[in-house]
Design a protein around this motif. Structure first.
Motif, PDB file in Angstrom:
ATOM      1  N   ALA A 205      32.005  47.445  40.273  1.00  0.00           N
ATOM      2  CA  ALA A 205      31.050  48.297  40.973  1.00  0.00           C
ATOM      3  C   ALA A 205      31.395  49.759  40.737  1.00  0.00           C
ATOM      4  O   ALA A 205      32.389  50.085  40.071  1.00  0.00           O
ATOM      5  N   ALA A 206      30.574  50.634  41.271  1.00  0.00           N
ATOM      6  CA  ALA A 206      30.828  52.066  41.132  1.00  0.00           C
ATOM      7  C   ALA A 206      32.218  52.396  41.661  1.00  0.00           C
ATOM      8  O   ALA A 206      32.733  51.747  42.588  1.00  0.00           O
ATOM      9  N   ALA A 207      32.832  53.412  41.054  1.00  0.00           N
ATOM     10  CA  ALA A 207      34.207  53.773  41.393  1.00  0.00           C
ATOM     11  C   ALA A 207      34.366  54.052  42.885  1.00  0.00           C
ATOM     12  O   ALA A 207      33.497  54.641  43.528  1.00  0.00           O
TER      13      ALA A 207
ATOM     14  N   LYS B 147      45.282  43.414  43.135  1.00  0.00           N
ATOM     15  CA  LYS B 147      45.069  43.395  44.587  1.00  0.00           C
ATOM     16  C   LYS B 147      44.062  44.457  44.991  1.00  0.00           C
ATOM     17  O   LYS B 147      43.202  44.232  45.859  1.00  0.00           O
ATOM     18  N   GLU B 148      44.144  45.636  44.351  1.00  0.00           N
ATOM     19  CA  GLU B 148      43.197  46.708  44.647  1.00  0.00           C
ATOM     20  C   GLU B 148      41.760  46.284  44.349  1.00  0.00           C
ATOM     21  O   GLU B 148      40.832  46.588  45.113  1.00  0.00           O
ATOM     22  N   ALA B 149      41.596  45.582  43.215  1.00  0.00           N
ATOM     23  CA  ALA B 149      40.257  45.177  42.799  1.00  0.00           C
ATOM     24  C   ALA B 149      39.779  43.929  43.529  1.00  0.00           C
ATOM     25  O   ALA B 149      38.605  43.542  43.406  1.00  0.00           O
ATOM     26  N   GLY B 150      40.680  43.292  44.249  1.00  0.00           N
ATOM     27  CA  GLY B 150      40.300  42.116  44.998  1.00  0.00           C
ATOM     28  C   GLY B 150      40.060  40.894  44.139  1.00  0.00           C
ATOM     29  O   GLY B 150      39.202  40.058  44.451  1.00  0.00           O
ATOM     30  N   VAL B 151      40.805  40.759  43.042  1.00  0.00           N
ATOM     31  CA  VAL B 151      40.638  39.604  42.158  1.00  0.00           C
ATOM     32  C   VAL B 151      41.859  38.694  42.272  1.00  0.00           C
ATOM     33  O   VAL B 151      42.965  39.140  42.584  1.00  0.00           O
ATOM     34  N   ASP B 152      41.618  37.414  42.033  1.00  0.00           N
ATOM     35  CA  ASP B 152      42.697  36.437  42.153  1.00  0.00           C
ATOM     36  C   ASP B 152      43.663  36.501  40.972  1.00  0.00           C
ATOM     37  O   ASP B 152      44.861  36.307  41.120  1.00  0.00           O
TER      38      ASP B 152
ATOM     39  N   TYR C 109      40.499  43.436  33.178  1.00  0.00           N
ATOM     40  CA  TYR C 109      39.489  43.657  34.216  1.00  0.00           C
ATOM     41  C   TYR C 109      38.385  44.536  33.649  1.00  0.00           C
ATOM     42  O   TYR C 109      38.636  45.646  33.165  1.00  0.00           O
ATOM     43  N   VAL C 110      37.157  44.044  33.683  1.00  0.00           N
ATOM     44  CA  VAL C 110      36.025  44.745  33.073  1.00  0.00           C
ATOM     45  C   VAL C 110      35.505  45.816  34.025  1.00  0.00           C
ATOM     46  O   VAL C 110      35.034  45.513  35.131  1.00  0.00           O
ATOM     47  N   THR C 111      35.606  47.081  33.592  1.00  0.00           N
ATOM     48  CA  THR C 111      35.149  48.203  34.417  1.00  0.00           C
ATOM     49  C   THR C 111      33.787  48.726  34.003  1.00  0.00           C
ATOM     50  O   THR C 111      33.113  49.396  34.784  1.00  0.00           O
ATOM     51  N   ALA C 112      33.373  48.437  32.756  1.00  0.00           N
ATOM     52  CA  ALA C 112      32.060  48.887  32.293  1.00  0.00           C
ATOM     53  C   ALA C 112      31.609  47.991  31.154  1.00  0.00           C
ATOM     54  O   ALA C 112      32.433  47.446  30.408  1.00  0.00           O
TER      55      ALA C 112
ATOM     56  N   VAL D 175      41.964  53.948  42.440  1.00  0.00           N
ATOM     57  CA  VAL D 175      41.859  52.569  42.899  1.00  0.00           C
ATOM     58  C   VAL D 175      40.740  51.876  42.140  1.00  0.00           C
ATOM     59  O   VAL D 175      39.643  52.406  42.010  1.00  0.00           O
ATOM     60  N   LEU D 176      41.015  50.682  41.631  1.00  0.00           N
ATOM     61  CA  LEU D 176      39.993  49.954  40.890  1.00  0.00           C
ATOM     62  C   LEU D 176      38.880  49.502  41.822  1.00  0.00           C
ATOM     63  O   LEU D 176      39.139  48.924  42.884  1.00  0.00           O
TER      64      LEU D 176
END
Length: 391
Positions: A326-328, A296-301, A307-310, A333-334
């Protein structure tokens, strides 16, 4: 050996004490002495050849206790050796000595140990339980898994008693185990305990590459145990003792030891014995395991997946077009915008650890189909795995 970083154990020449060179958390458990400061760790290779008992997989013992431990020790002890090393500088000058442990693989004289036991060694010698000593030669290595194979020639057949390896996928938490090694130069010491945990991750060894599927045990292991066997209750090898962890920063055993699983150790044995280079694949992403909160924090369904962070520059993931977050944003929070990897070749991926272990199972150059969710849309991309380089 170490789960979060590695360090050498140093015993200055002429002194009866151990000095610890601490680097991060955990400790490689090979003993190293030096008259000129920290000695380099040593290099080795792991391998199995025709006639080796490692060619067949045996069922793991299910015993909950080892009632016949003395008899078991008498039977398997001849399969354990002490590995002595001499570290020399570029000018050939003697800089230090080291001691680790090894496991006899076959009648051809191949012996499995840790890479860090023989890394940097100019001379290697192997001592058998009867006290006889023979020169050894490193014939192959897998630094990424902290494994190596040393070979002795001219040994009587009676000295070469191959160990039997069990299928480590059948190991269960709570089963009884025992270790034989050379802690603090106390040769062929026996300790016992249980399997405390499975699928641990050993990070930051000599190469920095994580070793996955590591076995945790409370059987005491200390400097000098590196490269030695962790046996099950039937006397079969289920792991190669490689590191300890001590959150206090002291480099002594406090109940947490780690062993590279026997299946990991055996995977590249034939290639190591043959002297072939060992490579490992890399996808080239950093990520986190999704759950209902951070999704929910990352806004993904998606609520399951990685979740790919880099994405590493030039990596297989970048070439496949994977998109990082995107940038932190605010702390903890993701950030939004990252792809979610949900499967590899149709196999669901629910954790970052599972993703990494699955990639490890492929070869460099293999193409894999990644199932991805991007901005709410499902898609597939293909990645050609590249060689792990430490980046």
């Amino acid at each position: 050996m170490d789960i979060k970083g590695w360090q050498s154990w140093i015993r200055p020449a002429g002194l009866g004490v151990l000095i610890v060179l601490a680097m991060l958390i955990g400790g490689i458990i090979a003993t190293r002495s030096s008259a000129h400061g920290p000695a380099s760790t040593a290099t080795a290779a792991a391998a199995a050849s025709s006639g080796s008992s490692t060619g067949r997989t045996l069922p793991v013992a299910s015993n909950s206790a080892i009632g016949n431990l003395p008899d078991l020790v008498d039977r398997v002890k001849p399969s354990v050796v002490a590995i002595n090393t001499v570290v020399t500088g570029r000018n050939g000058q003697r800089q230090g000595e080291g001691l680790g442990t090894g496991i006899v693989l076959d009648k051809s004289g191949n012996i499995l140990t840790n890479y860090h036991v023989i890394d940097g060694a100019g001379q290697v010698s192997v001592e058998f339980t009867d006290g006889s000593m023979l020169p050894g030669k490193v014939v192959g290595s897998d630094p990424g898994n902290d494994l190596a194979v040393v070979q002795v020639t001219g040994a009587p057949a009676s000295l070469l008693v191959p160990a039997k390896f069990a299928d480590s996928d059948g190991v269960r938490v709570g089963e009884s185990v025992f270790a034989i090694g050379n802690p603090f130069s106390l040769e062929f010491t026996v300790t016992s305990g249980i399997v405390s945990g499975l699928n641990r991750q050993s990070e930051g060894g000599i190469t920095g590459r994580p070793v996955r599927g590591v076995i945790q045990t409370d059987a005491a292991v200390n400097p000098g145990n590196s490269g030695g066997p962790l046996f099950d209750a039937d006397g079969n090898v289920i792991g190669v003792n490689t590191s300890i962890e001590n959150p206090t920063g002291q480099r002594v055993f406090v109940g947490i030891g780690f062993a590279i699983s026997s299946n990991t150790a055996q995977r590249f044995l034939p290639d190591m014995i043959a002297g072939k280079p060992i490579t490992h694949p890399q996808l080239g992403v950093a990520g986190v395991t999704l759950n209902t909160v951070n999704a929910k924090e990352a806004g993904v369904d998606a609520q399951k997946g990685v979740y790919v962070t880099a994405v590493n520059a030039g990596s297989a993931a970048e070439r496949a077009g994977l998109k990082p977050a995107a940038a932190a944003s605010s702390a903890g929070v993701l950030p939004p915008g990252g792809d979610v990897i949900t499967a590899i070749d149709g196999k669901p991926m629910t954790t970052i650890e599972q993703l990494a272990k699955t990639v490890d199972g492929y070869k460099v150059g293999d193409s894999v189909k990644l199932s991805v969710i991007r901005a709410g849309k499902a898609m597939d991309v293909t990645a050609a795995l590249r060689e792990w380089t430490g980046q």
